[in-house]
Write an enzyme that holds these catalytic residues in place. Structure first.
Site, PDB file in Angstrom:
ATOM      1  N   LYS A 228       0.824  -1.212   0.000  1.00  0.00           N
ATOM      2  CA  LYS A 228       0.000   0.000   0.000  1.00  0.00           C
ATOM      3  C   LYS A 228       0.861   1.268   0.000  1.00  0.00           C
ATOM      4  O   LYS A 228       2.060   1.212   0.302  1.00  0.00           O
ATOM      5  CB  LYS A 228      -0.938  -0.041   1.211  1.00  0.00           C
ATOM      6  CG  LYS A 228      -1.935  -1.213   1.158  1.00  0.00           C
ATOM      7  CD  LYS A 228      -2.981  -1.117   2.261  1.00  0.00           C
ATOM      8  CE  LYS A 228      -3.975  -2.274   2.163  1.00  0.00           C
ATOM      9  NZ  LYS A 228      -5.083  -2.156   3.142  1.00  0.00           N
TER      10      LYS A 228
ATOM     11  N   TYR B 108     -12.260  -1.616  -4.162  1.00  0.00           N
ATOM     12  CA  TYR B 108     -12.792  -1.844  -2.806  1.00  0.00           C
ATOM     13  C   TYR B 108     -14.316  -1.737  -2.764  1.00  0.00           C
ATOM     14  O   TYR B 108     -14.885  -1.481  -1.698  1.00  0.00           O
ATOM     15  CB  TYR B 108     -12.167  -0.860  -1.816  1.00  0.00           C
ATOM     16  CG  TYR B 108     -10.805  -1.286  -1.304  1.00  0.00           C
ATOM     17  CD1 TYR B 108     -10.654  -2.446  -0.548  1.00  0.00           C
ATOM     18  CD2 TYR B 108      -9.670  -0.527  -1.548  1.00  0.00           C
ATOM     19  CE1 TYR B 108      -9.417  -2.844  -0.064  1.00  0.00           C
ATOM     20  CE2 TYR B 108      -8.416  -0.914  -1.063  1.00  0.00           C
ATOM     21  CZ  TYR B 108      -8.303  -2.074  -0.326  1.00  0.00           C
ATOM     22  OH  TYR B 108      -7.081  -2.477   0.163  1.00  0.00           O
TER      23      TYR B 108
ATOM     24  N   PHE C 214     -15.461   3.841   6.624  1.00  0.00           N
ATOM     25  CA  PHE C 214     -14.106   4.249   6.251  1.00  0.00           C
ATOM     26  C   PHE C 214     -13.858   4.187   4.744  1.00  0.00           C
ATOM     27  O   PHE C 214     -12.740   4.409   4.287  1.00  0.00           O
ATOM     28  CB  PHE C 214     -13.069   3.387   6.989  1.00  0.00           C
ATOM     29  CG  PHE C 214     -13.239   1.898   6.767  1.00  0.00           C
ATOM     30  CD1 PHE C 214     -12.758   1.287   5.625  1.00  0.00           C
ATOM     31  CD2 PHE C 214     -13.897   1.118   7.714  1.00  0.00           C
ATOM     32  CE1 PHE C 214     -12.917  -0.072   5.411  1.00  0.00           C
ATOM     33  CE2 PHE C 214     -14.054  -0.256   7.510  1.00  0.00           C
ATOM     34  CZ  PHE C 214     -13.564  -0.846   6.358  1.00  0.00           C
TER      35      PHE C 214
ATOM     36  N   ARG D  82      -2.392 -14.641   4.476  1.00  0.00           N
ATOM     37  CA  ARG D  82      -3.134 -13.904   5.519  1.00  0.00           C
ATOM     38  C   ARG D  82      -2.452 -14.077   6.879  1.00  0.00           C
ATOM     39  O   ARG D  82      -2.403 -13.142   7.684  1.00  0.00           O
ATOM     40  CB  ARG D  82      -4.587 -14.384   5.580  1.00  0.00           C
ATOM     41  CG  ARG D  82      -5.388 -14.145   4.291  1.00  0.00           C
ATOM     42  CD  ARG D  82      -5.957 -12.775   4.162  1.00  0.00           C
ATOM     43  NE  ARG D  82      -7.040 -12.505   5.083  1.00  0.00           N
ATOM     44  CZ  ARG D  82      -7.777 -11.394   5.056  1.00  0.00           C
ATOM     45  NH1 ARG D  82      -7.536 -10.451   4.133  1.00  0.00           N
ATOM     46  NH2 ARG D  82      -8.734 -11.199   5.917  1.00  0.00           N
TER      47      ARG D  82
ATOM     48  N   ASN E  14      -2.274   0.223   6.579  1.00  0.00           N
ATOM     49  CA  ASN E  14      -1.770  -1.016   7.187  1.00  0.00           C
ATOM     50  C   ASN E  14      -0.856  -1.812   6.255  1.00  0.00           C
ATOM     51  O   ASN E  14      -0.800  -3.034   6.306  1.00  0.00           O
ATOM     52  CB  ASN E  14      -2.921  -1.863   7.727  1.00  0.00           C
ATOM     53  CG  ASN E  14      -3.893  -2.309   6.660  1.00  0.00           C
ATOM     54  OD1 ASN E  14      -3.786  -1.893   5.514  1.00  0.00           O
ATOM     55  ND2 ASN E  14      -4.830  -3.158   7.020  1.00  0.00           N
TER      56      ASN E  14
ATOM     57  N   HIS F  10      -2.156  -5.486   1.497  1.00  0.00           N
ATOM     58  CA  HIS F  10      -3.433  -6.171   1.279  1.00  0.00           C
ATOM     59  C   HIS F  10      -3.161  -7.642   1.001  1.00  0.00           C
ATOM     60  O   HIS F  10      -2.158  -7.974   0.378  1.00  0.00           O
ATOM     61  CB  HIS F  10      -4.149  -5.557   0.073  1.00  0.00           C
ATOM     62  CG  HIS F  10      -5.254  -6.405  -0.479  1.00  0.00           C
ATOM     63  ND1 HIS F  10      -6.487  -6.452   0.095  1.00  0.00           N
ATOM     64  CD2 HIS F  10      -5.284  -7.256  -1.535  1.00  0.00           C
ATOM     65  CE1 HIS F  10      -7.255  -7.297  -0.604  1.00  0.00           C
ATOM     66  NE2 HIS F  10      -6.541  -7.787  -1.600  1.00  0.00           N
TER      67      HIS F  10
ATOM     68  N   GLU G 138      -9.202 -10.051  -8.117  1.00  0.00           N
ATOM     69  CA  GLU G 138      -8.289  -8.932  -7.844  1.00  0.00           C
ATOM     70  C   GLU G 138      -7.064  -8.980  -8.754  1.00  0.00           C
ATOM     71  O   GLU G 138      -6.582  -7.937  -9.209  1.00  0.00           O
ATOM     72  CB  GLU G 138      -7.892  -8.957  -6.367  1.00  0.00           C
ATOM     73  CG  GLU G 138      -9.079  -8.633  -5.461  1.00  0.00           C
ATOM     74  CD  GLU G 138      -8.852  -8.949  -3.991  1.00  0.00           C
ATOM     75  OE1 GLU G 138      -9.787  -8.751  -3.200  1.00  0.00           O
ATOM     76  OE2 GLU G 138      -7.742  -9.400  -3.623  1.00  0.00           O
TER      77      GLU G 138
END
Ligand code: ATP
Ligand code: MG
Length: 140
Positions: free
Chosen positions: A11, A51, A59, A87, A114, A117, A128
């Site tokens: 990110k 998203y 958010f 993950r 964060n 992704h 994706e």
């Protein structure tokens, strides 16, 4: 898309913080192989499409603003049990709750910024991946 692939994005916060190399090192050291990789800056509209599943969340706008604020590095990764193992490697969404040594614990700034992704299912990994990469890039 075979089940041994997942999709990730480094990110904007982590790219700006100069963590790209360290994060890719950790990902490769964990046994993931890079199938496809690029550096790209999304428009706010493109971030909103990526998203879209979160469109109703409070958010959403802030997340799209962040994800389009600077360059990102999308990647397709290959490893046995890729989605679940990745993950685990990146840790909880909120870095304050992420396990010690996970990518988000090491490199994330906050729950929104964060660092990384990771797809949450084989189906979403395929969707994706196709958002960012052509068939040819996905079958090198
Ligand atoms: P990702 O989909 O990016 O791998 P995730 O699956 O852990 O993360 P999601 O619930 O899918 O978490 O949320 C998508 C992204 O939205 C998060 O990675 C984070 O950047 C942002 N986000 C999630 N929850 C919040 C929140 N409470 N406040 C601000 N941003 C949030
Ligand atoms: Mg998610």
């Amino acid at each position: 898309m075979p089940t041994n692939r997942t999709f990730t994005i480094i990110k904007p916060d982590a790219v700006l913080d100069g963590f790209t190399g360290s994060m890719i090192q950790q990902i490769e050291d964990a046994g993931f192989r890079i199938v496809a990789i690029k550096k790209i800056k999304l428009s706010p509209e493109e971030a909103g499409r990526f998203y879209a599943v979160h469109a109703a969340r409070p958010f959403f706008q802030s997340l799209c603003d962040h994800m389009s604020s600077n360059h990102i590095i999308p990647m397709v990764l290959e490893k046995e049990n890729a989605v679940e193992d990745f993950r685990t490697l990146i840790g909880a969404t909120n870095p304050e709750q992420a396990a010690e040594g996970t990518v988000r614990k090491r490199f994330a700034r906050s729950i929104e910024s964060n660092a990384i992704h990771g797809s949450d299912s084989d189906e979403n990994a395929a969707i994706e991946s196709a958002f960012f990469f052509t068939d040819r890039e996905l079958n090198p």
